[in-house]
Write a protein that holds these residues in place. Structure first.
Motif, mmCIF file in Angstrom:
data_model
loop_
_atom_site.group_PDB
_atom_site.id
_atom_site.type_symbol
_atom_site.label_atom_id
_atom_site.label_comp_id
_atom_site.label_asym_id
_atom_site.label_seq_id
_atom_site.Cartn_x
_atom_site.Cartn_y
_atom_site.Cartn_z
ATOM 1 N N PHE A 48 0.696 -0.941 -0.006
ATOM 2 C CA PHE A 48 0.123 -0.084 -0.085
ATOM 3 C C PHE A 48 0.933 1.413 0.012
ATOM 4 O O PHE A 48 0.629 2.268 -0.670
ATOM 5 N N ILE A 49 1.970 1.150 0.718
ATOM 6 C CA ILE A 49 2.624 2.410 0.833
ATOM 7 C C ILE A 49 3.582 2.819 -0.082
ATOM 8 O O ILE A 49 3.722 3.770 -0.819
ATOM 9 N N SER A 50 3.891 1.605 -0.901
ATOM 10 C CA SER A 50 4.643 1.625 -2.374
ATOM 11 C C SER A 50 3.820 2.244 -3.330
ATOM 12 O O SER A 50 4.274 3.063 -4.213
ATOM 13 N N PHE A 59 5.611 4.753 8.890
ATOM 14 C CA PHE A 59 4.853 3.674 7.897
ATOM 15 C C PHE A 59 6.150 2.697 7.472
ATOM 16 O O PHE A 59 5.843 1.656 7.326
ATOM 17 N N ILE A 60 7.232 3.191 7.279
ATOM 18 C CA ILE A 60 8.258 2.546 6.600
ATOM 19 C C ILE A 60 9.516 2.099 7.483
ATOM 20 O O ILE A 60 10.279 1.505 7.290
ATOM 21 N N GLU A 61 9.529 2.640 8.640
ATOM 22 C CA GLU A 61 10.685 2.292 9.750
ATOM 23 C C GLU A 61 10.045 1.446 11.063
ATOM 24 O O GLU A 61 9.314 2.181 11.655
ATOM 25 N N GLU A 62 10.282 0.464 10.953
ATOM 26 C CA GLU A 62 10.034 -0.381 11.981
ATOM 27 C C GLU A 62 10.480 0.410 13.347
ATOM 28 O O GLU A 62 11.823 0.351 13.522
ATOM 29 N N GLY A 63 9.861 0.572 14.453
ATOM 30 C CA GLY A 63 10.041 0.901 15.617
ATOM 31 C C GLY A 63 10.553 2.520 15.641
ATOM 32 O O GLY A 63 11.249 2.960 16.475
ATOM 33 N N TYR A 64 9.916 3.166 14.628
ATOM 34 C CA TYR A 64 10.439 4.390 14.446
ATOM 35 C C TYR A 64 9.909 5.090 15.708
ATOM 36 O O TYR A 64 9.160 5.197 16.442
ATOM 37 N N GLU A 65 11.451 5.804 16.392
ATOM 38 C CA GLU A 65 11.286 6.449 17.655
ATOM 39 C C GLU A 65 10.463 7.561 17.640
ATOM 40 O O GLU A 65 10.012 8.095 18.960
#
Length: 165
Positions: A48-50, A59-65
């Motif tokens: 979806f984001i692509s 949405f694209i970085e797991e664990g976004y701080e």
């Protein structure tokens, strides 16, 4: 197998068509239905984001701080489009003519691994003067696997009517 086993007759267009949605005359104000359930996967999120270009860090970085919540959040637009897919495939396939208006409210986050489903309630039907069509308004309430409401929206669509004949 002999050639006699195959029909060479044309398709009988008077036969009921499988998977065809409701014409507006089949609906009544207050009528309620529910969709199937669907678990949102990491692949759903990435695809979806692509395709949409929603390349926001949450949405694209797991664990976004900088994120406000735990888990892999999915865009509200993904939740909405999955439910609309269910509605298209079952309720308005071949009979939905146009989306005229949409009002949406996000109530709670949806994350990868959540399972969503919706309840649709027909709230208004206004026949038009053209071709037996009608403007049909529905309220769609989306829930997660814990029966927590995550989204609500009102959709106003133009639906086909039963063909005269």
């Amino acid at each position: 197998m002999s050639s006699a086993a195959f029909s060479t007759a044309a398709v009988d267009r008077t036969l009921p068509q499988l998977g065809r949605g409701f014409v507006w005359q089949d609906l009544t104000v207050g009528q309620r239905m529910r969709t199937f359930r669907r678990t949102i996967t990491e692949t759903d999120l990435v695809n979806f984001i692509s395709v949409t270009g929603m390349l926001e860090a949450i949405f694209i970085e797991e664990g976004y701080e900088g994120g406000a919540m735990a888990g892999r959040p999915v865009p509200g637009a993904l939740t909405y489009t999955l439910i609309e897919g269910f509605i298209l495939q079952t309720m308005i396939q071949g009979t939905g003519l146009a989306m005229l208006e949409l009002h949406q409210k996000i109530l709670a986050p949806v994350v990868v691994g959540d399972t969503i489903e919706a309840v649709i309630e027909v709230t208004d039907i206004r026949p038009t003067s053209r071709s037996g069509r009608a403007v049909v308004t529905s309220r769609i309430d989306v829930f997660n696997q814990h029966d927590i409401p995550v989204m609500t929206y009102t959709a106003t669509r133009l639906l086909a009517g039963r063909q005269a004949g």
